[in-house]
Design a protein around this motif. Structure first.
Motif, PDB file in Angstrom:
ATOM      1  N   UNK A 149      65.187  66.138  75.550  1.00  0.00           N
ATOM      2  CA  UNK A 149      66.432  65.601  75.013  1.00  0.00           C
ATOM      3  C   UNK A 149      66.918  64.385  75.792  1.00  0.00           C
ATOM      4  N   UNK A 150      66.646  64.335  77.087  1.00  0.00           N
ATOM      5  CA  UNK A 150      67.055  63.166  77.873  1.00  0.00           C
ATOM      6  C   UNK A 150      66.328  61.910  77.399  1.00  0.00           C
ATOM      7  N   UNK A 151      65.015  62.044  77.183  1.00  0.00           N
ATOM      8  CA  UNK A 151      64.239  60.915  76.681  1.00  0.00           C
ATOM      9  C   UNK A 151      64.731  60.501  75.303  1.00  0.00           C
ATOM     10  N   UNK A 152      65.034  61.477  74.475  1.00  0.00           N
ATOM     11  CA  UNK A 152      65.522  61.180  73.127  1.00  0.00           C
ATOM     12  C   UNK A 152      66.826  60.399  73.184  1.00  0.00           C
ATOM     13  N   UNK A 153      67.738  60.799  74.068  1.00  0.00           N
ATOM     14  CA  UNK A 153      69.017  60.085  74.200  1.00  0.00           C
ATOM     15  C   UNK A 153      68.818  58.658  74.679  1.00  0.00           C
ATOM     16  N   UNK A 154      67.895  58.462  75.613  1.00  0.00           N
ATOM     17  CA  UNK A 154      67.608  57.109  76.099  1.00  0.00           C
ATOM     18  C   UNK A 154      67.091  56.214  74.968  1.00  0.00           C
ATOM     19  N   UNK A 155      66.231  56.768  74.136  1.00  0.00           N
ATOM     20  CA  UNK A 155      65.680  56.002  73.016  1.00  0.00           C
ATOM     21  C   UNK A 155      66.756  55.691  71.978  1.00  0.00           C
ATOM     22  N   UNK A 156      67.679  56.623  71.770  1.00  0.00           N
ATOM     23  CA  UNK A 156      68.754  56.395  70.809  1.00  0.00           C
ATOM     24  C   UNK A 156      69.725  55.328  71.296  1.00  0.00           C
ATOM     25  N   UNK A 157      69.912  55.239  72.597  1.00  0.00           N
ATOM     26  CA  UNK A 157      70.742  54.155  73.139  1.00  0.00           C
ATOM     27  C   UNK A 157      70.101  52.800  72.856  1.00  0.00           C
ATOM     28  N   UNK A 158      68.783  52.737  72.963  1.00  0.00           N
ATOM     29  CA  UNK A 158      68.071  51.495  72.642  1.00  0.00           C
ATOM     30  C   UNK A 158      68.201  51.169  71.153  1.00  0.00           C
ATOM     31  N   UNK A 165      65.220  51.801  63.808  1.00  0.00           N
ATOM     32  CA  UNK A 165      64.583  52.967  63.198  1.00  0.00           C
ATOM     33  C   UNK A 165      63.301  53.355  63.937  1.00  0.00           C
ATOM     34  N   UNK A 166      62.586  52.371  64.485  1.00  0.00           N
ATOM     35  CA  UNK A 166      61.391  52.704  65.271  1.00  0.00           C
ATOM     36  C   UNK A 166      61.793  53.516  66.506  1.00  0.00           C
ATOM     37  N   UNK A 167      62.899  53.112  67.153  1.00  0.00           N
ATOM     38  CA  UNK A 167      63.393  53.879  68.303  1.00  0.00           C
ATOM     39  C   UNK A 167      63.824  55.288  67.864  1.00  0.00           C
TER      40      UNK A 167
END
Length: 387
Positions: free
Chosen positions: A195-204, A180-182
């Motif tokens: 959006x690219x950064x957001x997708x990377x964080x969601x993968x984490x 949830x922090x990610x």
């Protein structure tokens, strides 16, 4: 006032006992001569001057290895009662004493930090808990409190750092919290249009907790924004596997993706599959709309009636009344209109979400429960038949 009197009387008695014990006076000296402060403190209490009474008792109760616990207990009592200012005074007085050993000072720092948290003085509390970490004292409690502070301040990077340290120290999994922090960081990146950064964080987030529905929903939304409806559809469908109770949250997006891809027949087939497996109201209402368009109002009403017979539901009943209004005439139509108004008022009062941990209810979805502070515990009230 009487409640406070009963709270401080044991402290006053202890104060008098310790003062008498340490007195060098003769054994036949009266109690009043031994402990004049005892009666002074009682007098302040009876005259509704509790702050002066506290000062007297603190001065009487000499801080040493035998009385530190008494000071700590008194401060805790005040904090639990919501009298944080008094708790702070007691714990500050304790820390100022040079007779404390290292462990006693650390414990007093921990208590004072909790006082500051209760008072909303988060910067001061953070400083004390950080100091405890540097002292290698009460680390799990200090880190736990720091995690709470950083969540309040929405400093999600620090939350991740503290959570990982806590996991190493306590062997307690915080994978769900980290996910949830990610997600919080991903939402911030999405707000900045990154959006690219957001997708990377969601993968984490998904690596931290593969069952994190929130990460799946956010990833699907990003794919929709990127125009990748096929990928978004595949992503949204994962919610059923992760937690079917959240299907109502993604069903509108699933319908939109299917329609954008020209897959109306596939959508209806998928909705029927969901209906057979989970009996969710959201699926039934969506199917009702398609039956109404493909057949007629009567067929849609019959479909709804069959469902409501087995699974009574206000939203489904409201939709059936709406459909029936079209064919109603005269008094019947007027009665149906009144019934629909009543149903809509009932639905307006009814919460849409509930925390499975503490029972907190809300009209909107919160991923972090405002009441018990648990992550991912609030779910839609679907009235799903689990059989």
């Amino acid at each position: 006032m009487m409640e406070l009197l009963w709270l401080l009387l044991p402290v006053a008695a202890a104060s008098g006992w310790w003062a008498a014990k340490r007195s060098d006076a003769r054994q036949d000296v009266t109690l009043a001569e031994r402990t004049p402060g005892y009666f002074s403190g009682l007098n302040y209490l009876l005259n509704e001057q509790p702050d002066k009474a506290i000062d007297v008792f603190i001065k009487m109760l000499e801080v040493d290895s035998d009385t530190v616990e008494t000071h700590l207990a008194l401060g805790n009592l005040f904090r639990r009662r919501g009298e944080v200012d008094r708790a702070i005074r007691i714990h500050q007085n304790l820390i100022a004493r040079p007779t404390l050993n290292r462990e006693q000072r650390a414990q007093a720092l921990l208590e004072l930090g909790q006082d500051y948290m209760k008072a909303g003085l988060l910067d001061r509390a953070e400083s004390l808990f950080t100091e405890l970490g540097e002292m290698n004292m009460f680390q799990s409690q200090a880190l736990g409190n720091l995690l709470t502070i950083y969540q309040e301040e929405k400093d999600w990077d620090k939350c991740l750092q503290i959570a990982k340290r806590l996991e190493q120290l306590t062997n307690r999994s915080l994978r769900k919290e980290c996910a949830h922090f990610y997600c919080e960081l991903a939402e911030e990146a999405q707000f900045r249009k990154d959006l690219n950064k957001a997708s990377q964080l969601l993968k984490k987030a998904q690596i931290a907790d593969e069952g994190c529905v929130r990460a799946t929903i956010l990833q699907g939304e990003i794919e929709v924004l990127n125009g990748a409806n096929k990928n978004a559809l595949r992503t949204f469908r994962q919610v059923e596997r992760q937690d079917p109770s959240y299907l109502s949250e993604v069903l509108p997006a699933i319908i939109d993706c299917h329609m954008a891809l020209g897959q109306r027949a596939e959508l209806i087939k998928y909705l029927h599959q969901l209906h057979q497996k989970h009996h969710t109201v959201s699926c039934v209402l969506a199917l009702t709309g398609f039956i109404q368009k493909d057949e007629d109002d009567a067929a849609a009403i019959q479909f709804l009636a069959n469902f409501l017979h087995e699974h009574p539901n206000l939203a489904g009943l409201d939709r059936m009344v709406e459909l029936s209004l079209k064919s109603g005439k005269g008094d019947a139509q007027e009665s149906l209109g009144i019934l629909q108004q009543i149903l809509q008022k009932l639905m307006e009062k009814r919460p849409a979400y509930q925390c499975l941990s503490c029972g907190f209810t809300a009209k909107t979805l919160h991923w972090h429960c405002p009441s018990c502070k648990t992550w991912g515990s609030i779910k839609p009230l679907q009235e799903v038949d689990e059989n």
